[in-house]
Write an enzyme that holds these catalytic residues in place. Structure first.
Site, PDB file in Angstrom:
ATOM      1  NE  ARG A   1      -1.574  -2.396   2.745  1.00  0.00           N
ATOM      2  CZ  ARG A   1      -1.675  -3.659   2.340  1.00  0.00           C
ATOM      3  NH1 ARG A   1      -2.731  -4.062   1.688  1.00  0.00           N
ATOM      4  NH2 ARG A   1      -0.724  -4.543   2.608  1.00  0.00           N
ATOM      5  CB  THR A   2       3.399   2.590   2.315  1.00  0.00           C
ATOM      6  OG1 THR A   2       2.629   2.093   3.412  1.00  0.00           O
ATOM      7  CG2 THR A   2       3.949   3.962   2.651  1.00  0.00           C
TER       8      THR A   2
ATOM      9  CE  LYS B   1      27.576  -3.338  -5.999  1.00  0.00           C
ATOM     10  NZ  LYS B   1      27.724  -2.176  -6.882  1.00  0.00           N
TER      11      LYS B   1
ATOM     12  NE  ARG C   1       7.023   0.633   5.054  1.00  0.00           N
ATOM     13  CZ  ARG C   1       5.797   0.108   4.960  1.00  0.00           C
ATOM     14  NH1 ARG C   1       5.643  -1.154   4.609  1.00  0.00           N
ATOM     15  NH2 ARG C   1       4.727   0.844   5.198  1.00  0.00           N
TER      16      ARG C   1
ATOM     17  CG  HIS D   1       3.209   3.965   8.543  1.00  0.00           C
ATOM     18  ND1 HIS D   1       3.446   4.838   7.483  1.00  0.00           N
ATOM     19  CD2 HIS D   1       2.826   2.792   7.982  1.00  0.00           C
ATOM     20  CE1 HIS D   1       3.210   4.202   6.349  1.00  0.00           C
ATOM     21  NE2 HIS D   1       2.832   2.959   6.620  1.00  0.00           N
TER      22      HIS D   1
HETATM   23  N1   CP Z   1      -0.342   0.036   5.787  1.00  0.00           N
HETATM   24  C1   CP Z   1       0.860  -0.251   5.267  1.00  0.00           C
HETATM   25  O1   CP Z   1       1.882   0.350   5.643  1.00  0.00           O
HETATM   26  O2   CP Z   1       0.839  -1.222   4.323  1.00  0.00           O
HETATM   27  P1   CP Z   1       2.096  -1.728   3.493  1.00  0.00           P
HETATM   28  O3   CP Z   1       3.041  -2.387   4.485  1.00  0.00           O
HETATM   29  O4   CP Z   1       1.568  -2.672   2.472  1.00  0.00           O
HETATM   30  O5   CP Z   1       2.759  -0.509   2.902  1.00  0.00           O
END
Ligand code: CP
Length: 310
Positions: free
Chosen positions: A58-59, A87, A108, A136
């Site tokens: 999603r993100t 590396k 992320r 998040h």
């Molecule tokens: N909600 C969320 O962060 O989903 P993903 O891990 O799929 O990005």
């Protein structure tokens, strides 16, 4: 070129309630652009870099869609495999290089604090797409947007957060934001997966005293929102401990028989076994709409951080 409205998006603590409201308003304006009903080239010539050191559906994809819907372009990686991270390249050097190729970075990373480090290094805007068990914050904005869209307000709602409150980064930033908006918060988690003390302290400093409950049946009875999280398998050092806790909570129609007909069930997704598929077909299910809201919300954040007029 319009002035950017903030420089980075690392922690929800960096934003006031008024700033969050202005992002929610911009997100509402983005809805017809996110669906393709209206078109814009506001971000033409701009490039978003996506550095995903952890899996995402999603993100990452909603950030990509958001940038493409704004008329911009995207480069980056969905896993460090195949990059020079393999590396031994450090996060600092990767950020230094990728900021040179782009106008903003979305990162992320499994380590809490990684996005803050990247923001300190980069002269370009950095957006936290999840840092370990930290926060998040863009998920939080889409959660708030979804709640406001479904209920017309956030203030005074009874919101139950259930599941892995220790490692679940979405609930850390969400609980803090909900307290800014004056929601009533109830926390339900196994003893070893309780909400971290610093998050509780932040909620309390915003004037909200969260309740805890051991009974999901009792908590759902007067809830407006039931926000469910996955037990975060990837954060457990001990597989046996995860196995013990993985089935702690299951939301099904039997449990929802205790709830108001207006209760909405949210989940940042992915789910594993904590929401039965039968719930998808009930009026309680809000989680797929919630995930879809990632596009207009991230369009709002990108346009505000890069100073684009739409
Ligand atoms: N909600 C969320 O962060 O989903 P993903 O891990 O799929 O990005």
């Amino acid at each position: 070129m319009p002035t950017p409205q903030f420089s980075d998006f690392v922690s929800i603590r960096d934003f006031s309630k008024d700033q969050i409201i202005s992002i929610l308003r911009r997100a509402a304006q983005m809805v017809p652009y996110a669906s393709g009903e209206k078109r814009t080239d506001a971000m033409r010539g701009r490039i978003l870099g996506t550095l995903f050191y952890e899996p995402s559906t999603r993100t990452r994809l909603s950030f990509e869609s958001a940038m493409l819907r704004l008329g911009g372009s995207v480069t980056g990686f969905s896993t460090p495999a195949g990059t020079s991270v393999e590396k031994g390249e450090t996060l600092s050097d990767t950020v230094r290089m990728t900021e040179a190729y782009t106008d903003a970075l979305v990162i992320r990373h499994p380590l809490e604090g990684a996005a803050r480090l990247a923001a300190d290094i980069s002269s370009k805007p950095v957006i936290n797409a999840g840092d370990g068990a930290g926060q998040h914050p863009t998920q939080t904005i889409l959660d708030l947007f979804t709640i406001q869209e479904a209920k017309g307000r956030i203030e005074g709602l009874n919101i139950v957060l259930v599941g892995d409150l220790r490692f679940g980064r979405t609930v850390h930033s969400l609980a803090e934001a909900l307290s800014l908006f004056g929601a009533n918060i109830t926390l339900i988690a196994p003893p070893s997966l309780q909400m971290p003390r610093d998050v509780i302290a932040q909620i309390e400093s915003n004037g909200v005293k969260p309740k805890t409950s051991a009974s999901l049946e009792e908590a759902v009875a007067d809830a407006d929102i039931l926000y469910v999280t996955r037990i975060q398998k990837e954060r457990f050092a001990d597989a046996a401990e995860y196995a013990k806790l993985s089935g702690s909570y299951r939301i099904d129609t039997k449990l929802l028989a205790h709830a108001r007909s207006t209760l909405s069930v949210m989940h940042p997704l992915p789910r594993v076994n904590e929401i039965a598929p039968e719930v998808d077909r009930t009026e309680h299910s809000l989680y797929f709409k919630q995930a879809a809201n990632g596009v207009p919300v991230r369009m709002a954040i990108l346009s505000m951080i890069l100073g684009a007029e739409i």
